[in-house]
Design an enzyme around this catalytic site. Structure first.
Site: not given
Ligand code: NI
Length: 179
Positions: A46, A51, A97-98, A139-140, A143
């Site tokens: 995701g 991000q 997480c990226l 999670h997304e 953000h």
């Molecule tokens: Ni993340």
């Protein structure tokens, strides 16, 4: 399509509340394609618009990576102006997480959610997810409100520590079986 740079923890961008998308313009479609490409290239499941530096309420997710069905496995959800409408139960999820490279954390998430969003064709959709997929969407979604999982994790560890722990658990399990 193009890869976009992924913003990492420490940047103020990741701490801010994002703004709703008013219209699905060609620019938004291009953003969507780029986000998918960036997510897949980084081996993520995701990615949210902030991000990649865009302060809009939009994320994409590919949460069924473990499905045996290829069509389900490759399904990508485009979530514009999402809203979680229902939460049920609790599960402890292991997350990465990226935007937080090198770390993993344990987070309490709902076991089941319902979430509605507009898709890329402008249609409002409502979905129900449980287990791993529910954690991905929570999670997304966070953000978009400037929340990283590392802000709410019960415990954080490095990726190395996490793999060591998994190995130890596997060994314990194997010993139990042998007994
Ligand atoms: Ni993340």
């Amino acid at each position: 399509m193009a890869l976009r740079n992924i913003t990492v923890r420490g940047s103020e961008i990741l701490t801010k509340k994002c703004k709703p998308i008013k219209a699905i313009t060609p620019r938004i479609r291009e953003l969507a394609e780029d986000m998918v490409e960036t997510m897949i290239a980084a081996d993520g499941v995701g990615i949210a618009a902030p991000q990649v530096g865009v302060m809009k309420r939009f994320f994409v997710a590919m949460p069924h990576v473990d499905s045996e069905d290829e069509a389900i496995r490759e399904k990508i959800y485009y979530m514009i102006n999402p809203e979680i409408t229902y939460r049920e139960g609790t599960q402890e999820s292991s997350e990465g997480c990226l935007s937080v490279p090198g770390y993993m954390g344990l987070v309490d998430r709902p076991e089941k959610i319902r979430i509605k969003a507009t898709d890329l064709d402008g249609n409002e959709q409502e979905y129900e997810f449980e287990g791993f997929a529910a954690t991905v969407f929570c999670h997304e979604y966070d953000h978009l409100d400037g929340i990283l999982y590392s802000d709410i994790a019960k415990e954080m560890m490095t990726v190395e520590e996490y793999s060591e722990r998994l190995e130890a658990l596997k060994e314990e399990h194997a010993e139990e079986k042998a007994e």
